[in-house]
Design an enzyme around this catalytic site. Structure first.
Site, PDB file in Angstrom:
ATOM      1  N   ASN A  46      11.873   0.477 -11.825  1.00  0.00           N
ATOM      2  CA  ASN A  46      10.459   0.824 -12.039  1.00  0.00           C
ATOM      3  C   ASN A  46      10.255   1.574 -13.351  1.00  0.00           C
ATOM      4  O   ASN A  46       9.255   1.375 -14.046  1.00  0.00           O
ATOM      5  CB  ASN A  46       9.907   1.620 -10.854  1.00  0.00           C
TER       6      ASN A  46
ATOM      7  N   PHE B 217      12.074  -4.184  -3.577  1.00  0.00           N
ATOM      8  CA  PHE B 217      11.516  -4.461  -4.904  1.00  0.00           C
ATOM      9  C   PHE B 217      10.215  -5.264  -4.825  1.00  0.00           C
ATOM     10  O   PHE B 217       9.810  -5.874  -5.807  1.00  0.00           O
ATOM     11  CB  PHE B 217      12.545  -5.218  -5.748  1.00  0.00           C
ATOM     12  N   LEU B 218       9.567  -5.269  -3.651  1.00  0.00           N
ATOM     13  CA  LEU B 218       8.401  -6.137  -3.527  1.00  0.00           C
ATOM     14  C   LEU B 218       7.235  -5.677  -4.383  1.00  0.00           C
ATOM     15  O   LEU B 218       7.033  -4.488  -4.608  1.00  0.00           O
ATOM     16  CB  LEU B 218       7.974  -6.294  -2.069  1.00  0.00           C
TER      17      LEU B 218
ATOM     18  N   LYS C 143      -4.399  -3.914  -9.699  1.00  0.00           N
ATOM     19  CA  LYS C 143      -3.923  -5.216 -10.178  1.00  0.00           C
ATOM     20  C   LYS C 143      -4.580  -6.296  -9.332  1.00  0.00           C
ATOM     21  O   LYS C 143      -5.107  -5.990  -8.252  1.00  0.00           O
ATOM     22  CB  LYS C 143      -2.396  -5.306 -10.117  1.00  0.00           C
TER      23      LYS C 143
ATOM     24  N   ASP D  37       4.381   3.887  13.832  1.00  0.00           N
ATOM     25  CA  ASP D  37       3.669   4.785  12.930  1.00  0.00           C
ATOM     26  C   ASP D  37       3.134   5.929  13.779  1.00  0.00           C
ATOM     27  O   ASP D  37       2.873   5.761  14.970  1.00  0.00           O
ATOM     28  CB  ASP D  37       2.518   4.054  12.225  1.00  0.00           C
TER      29      ASP D  37
ATOM     30  N   CYS E 199       3.136   3.030  -7.110  1.00  0.00           N
ATOM     31  CA  CYS E 199       4.584   3.050  -7.358  1.00  0.00           C
ATOM     32  C   CYS E 199       4.961   3.514  -8.763  1.00  0.00           C
ATOM     33  O   CYS E 199       5.526   4.589  -8.932  1.00  0.00           O
ATOM     34  CB  CYS E 199       5.177   1.675  -7.089  1.00  0.00           C
TER      35      CYS E 199
ATOM     36  N   GLU F 279       3.055  -5.813  -4.869  1.00  0.00           N
ATOM     37  CA  GLU F 279       1.822  -6.092  -4.156  1.00  0.00           C
ATOM     38  C   GLU F 279       1.259  -7.399  -4.702  1.00  0.00           C
ATOM     39  O   GLU F 279       1.356  -7.679  -5.894  1.00  0.00           O
ATOM     40  CB  GLU F 279       0.826  -4.942  -4.325  1.00  0.00           C
TER      41      GLU F 279
HETATM   42  C1  UGA Z   1       6.031  -2.322  -8.668  1.00  0.00           C
HETATM   43  C2  UGA Z   1       7.288  -3.102  -9.064  1.00  0.00           C
HETATM   44  O1  UGA Z   1       6.916  -4.194  -9.912  1.00  0.00           O
HETATM   45  C3  UGA Z   1       7.992  -3.651  -7.812  1.00  0.00           C
HETATM   46  O2  UGA Z   1       9.182  -4.329  -8.174  1.00  0.00           O
HETATM   47  C4  UGA Z   1       8.324  -2.479  -6.896  1.00  0.00           C
HETATM   48  O3  UGA Z   1       8.936  -2.916  -5.691  1.00  0.00           O
HETATM   49  C5  UGA Z   1       7.030  -1.755  -6.549  1.00  0.00           C
HETATM   50  O4  UGA Z   1       6.393  -1.290  -7.755  1.00  0.00           O
HETATM   51  C6  UGA Z   1       7.397  -0.573  -5.679  1.00  0.00           C
HETATM   52  O5  UGA Z   1       8.029   0.357  -6.172  1.00  0.00           O
HETATM   53  O6  UGA Z   1       7.144  -0.623  -4.471  1.00  0.00           O
HETATM   54  P1  UGA Z   1       3.543  -3.025  -7.943  1.00  0.00           P
HETATM   55  O7  UGA Z   1       3.223  -1.568  -7.878  1.00  0.00           O
HETATM   56  O8  UGA Z   1       3.089  -3.925  -6.845  1.00  0.00           O
HETATM   57  O9  UGA Z   1       5.125  -3.245  -8.054  1.00  0.00           O
HETATM   58  O10 UGA Z   1       2.864  -3.556  -9.278  1.00  0.00           O
HETATM   59  P2  UGA Z   1       3.357  -4.266 -10.624  1.00  0.00           P
HETATM   60  O11 UGA Z   1       3.252  -5.716 -10.500  1.00  0.00           O
HETATM   61  O12 UGA Z   1       4.651  -3.688 -11.058  1.00  0.00           O
HETATM   62  O13 UGA Z   1       2.229  -3.763 -11.623  1.00  0.00           O
HETATM   63  C7  UGA Z   1       2.084  -2.378 -11.886  1.00  0.00           C
HETATM   64  C8  UGA Z   1       0.991  -2.135 -12.866  1.00  0.00           C
HETATM   65  O14 UGA Z   1       1.403  -2.540 -14.166  1.00  0.00           O
HETATM   66  C9  UGA Z   1      -0.337  -2.839 -12.595  1.00  0.00           C
HETATM   67  O15 UGA Z   1      -1.379  -1.913 -12.788  1.00  0.00           O
HETATM   68  C10 UGA Z   1      -0.375  -3.940 -13.639  1.00  0.00           C
HETATM   69  O16 UGA Z   1      -1.670  -4.284 -13.997  1.00  0.00           O
HETATM   70  C11 UGA Z   1       0.372  -3.281 -14.795  1.00  0.00           C
HETATM   71  N1  UGA Z   1       0.985  -4.240 -15.747  1.00  0.00           N
HETATM   72  C12 UGA Z   1       1.955  -5.079 -15.335  1.00  0.00           C
HETATM   73  C13 UGA Z   1       0.594  -4.233 -17.080  1.00  0.00           C
HETATM   74  O17 UGA Z   1      -0.272  -3.442 -17.500  1.00  0.00           O
HETATM   75  N2  UGA Z   1       1.198  -5.096 -17.963  1.00  0.00           N
HETATM   76  C14 UGA Z   1       2.169  -5.952 -17.554  1.00  0.00           C
HETATM   77  O18 UGA Z   1       2.692  -6.703 -18.413  1.00  0.00           O
HETATM   78  C15 UGA Z   1       2.552  -5.957 -16.222  1.00  0.00           C
END
Ligand code: UGA
Length: 439
Positions: free
Chosen positions: A213, A154-155, A327, A31, A265, A157
């Protein structure tokens, strides 16, 4: 085992380097920020992620993982370079800011004197991988012996380790077949016979990530639109989601209605996709994402208005907010719906008492006009209204009976629709959900 480098120590880079070291590879992570590198080198994690701190400690102890700020070192030490730098939203438009990618590639290119692989994992606008590949061919001493592979990540958090070590699919955008075998070897211990391996071209690999996404974001705004409709007609959006989710073509996941999506993301990725589609003359085809974004933003104003309605006026009122992270199982407050709502309520004149199990240091660092309170019971004291905005498991296990004794009014809005109605209403609380009848 192979010698790898990981460029960029954000969420993706730290997770990837630690996980690759745990698979037995020799990893050097780079980094440009010396402070970050110094902290990581002594085992200090820059963010909260389950399992990673212990894994970082053992990777350092095993000697498999080291950190540097020098591109020269990674060029000499590694044969495979993972590009994991950030691609945030540009300030002036929704497009992705590729400056970190461009700077990393420009620093690395002149140092690549022998055949090697550069594996792109950052989320990028379609066309970037080809640009990078051409750049190395023209600017590296090794020329076209530098092969670029696009391998989107696709990870999630909160599940970063599990998603890296047990991916539900691996996508490789390639130009040389033989590179697939090298990657199969690198990921050997993370792949099972059942893990789908999709080998394709650069453009498809890049699009798989943004399409995934965009689809997830669309699902969330879709169900949130139904939450508003359910409120109008007295229906229950959670039951609706369960019922349509039984159709395997639809699926139940990502149909949890509430205050919507945030983080580093989904929001920026749907804007970057619209910007790229517009550049390619497809603005109309991707205009629906503008709506997805607008519906998502409106969830936040909706909850602020609900609070205002409950309280008559925000001015002089005390509001307890449960959750600051975007989240659960994360301390990430980037574009957090919970924090946005907290700030809007403070802006409206309310005193906001904010609790989060892990994200309060990030909140305090930003010197925001809210009271960050470490003890959840203390955060309830004197509240006219409580908002549950990030669904941490421990909020489901709260004791509403006991907490009811410290608030001014037993009134809670569940912005994530997960709190047990009977538990709260039997303790005398008025509970309001988004898109389902409350008590
Ligand atoms: C997301 C994608 O799910 C990953 O697959 C991807 O790799 C990642 O972005 C990325 O591009 O790096 P992430 O940002 O960790 O992952 O979070 P998510 O689990 O997708 O949740 C995103 C948001 O959606 C959160 O604020 C969560 O509270 C909200 N959410 C999720 C809802 O409001 N309702 C749901 O049913 C699911």
């Amino acid at each position: 085992m192979t010698r790898l480098s990981v460029i960029g120590t954000g969420y993706l880079g730290v997770t990837h380097s630690v996980c690759m070291a745990s698979l037995g590879h020799e990893v050097v992570a780079l980094d440009k920020d010396p402070e970050k590198i110094l902290a990581l080198a002594v085992g200090k994690m820059p963010f909260h992620e389950p399992e990673l701190p212990e894994m970082l400690t053992s990777a350092l102890a095993s000697g498999k993982l080291s950190f540097t700020t020098e591109f020269k070192q990674i060029a000499e030490q590694a044969d495979i370079h993972f590009l994991c730098v950030g691609t945030p939203q540009s300030d002036d438009s929704g497009a992705a800011d590729l400056s970190q990618i461009k700077s990393a590639v420009a620093e690395l290119a002149p140092l690549l004197t022998k055949p090697c692989l550069v594996i792109g994992k950052s989320t990028v606008p379609v066309g970037t991988a080809k640009w990078i590949s051409d750049y190395f061919a023209e600017n590296s001493p090794a020329g076209s012996e530098v092969h670029v592979v696009w391998n989107p990540e696709f990870l999630r958090e909160g599940f970063a380790v599990q998603d890296t070590l047990h991916p539900d699919r691996v996508v490789l955008g390639i130009t040389h077949e033989a590179d697939v075998d090298i990657l199969k070897e690198v990921y050997a211990d993370a792949l099972t016979a059942e893990t789908p391996l999709i080998v394709t071209d650069y453009a498809t690999a890049e699009l798989v990530k943004v399409a995934a996404n965009a689809f997830l974001a669309t699902k969330i705004s879709f169900i949130n639109s139904f939450a508003d409709l359910a409120d109008k007609v007295g229906a229950d959006v959670a039951t609706l989601a369960d019922a349509i989710g039984h159709d395997t073509r639809i699926g139940r996941k990502f149909l949890n209605a509430g205050i919507g999506f945030g983080g580093g993301c989904l929001p920026k990725d749907i804007r970057a996709l619209q910007a790229r589609a517009t550049e390619l003359g497809l603005s109309e085809q991707f205009a629906f994402l503008k709506n997805v974004d607008a519906v998502n933003q409106s969830r936040r104003t909706h909850v602020v208005e609900l609070a205002r309605k409950e309280l008559g006026s925000l001015s002089g009122k005390t509001i307890t907010i449960l959750g600051a992270a975007f989240k659960p199982d994360s301390d990430d407050i980037r574009d957090s719906p919970a924090l946005d709502i907290a700030l809007a309520l403070a802006d409206g004149g309310a005193t906001v008492q904010l609790h989060d199990p892990v994200a309060l240091p990030q909140v305090r660092a930003r010197k925001l006009p809210v009271k960050a309170i470490d003890d959840v019971s203390e955060a309830f004291a004197g509240a006219d209204l409580v908002l549950h905005l990030t669904e941490w498991q421990n909020y489901r296990e709260l004791n509403p009976e006991k907490l009811g004794q410290t608030v001014k009014t037993k009134r809670i809005i569940d912005g994530r629709n997960v709190l047990d109605r009977n538990l709260w209403s039997n303790a005398g609380w008025q509970i309001t959900y988004l898109g389902k009848p409350g008590s």
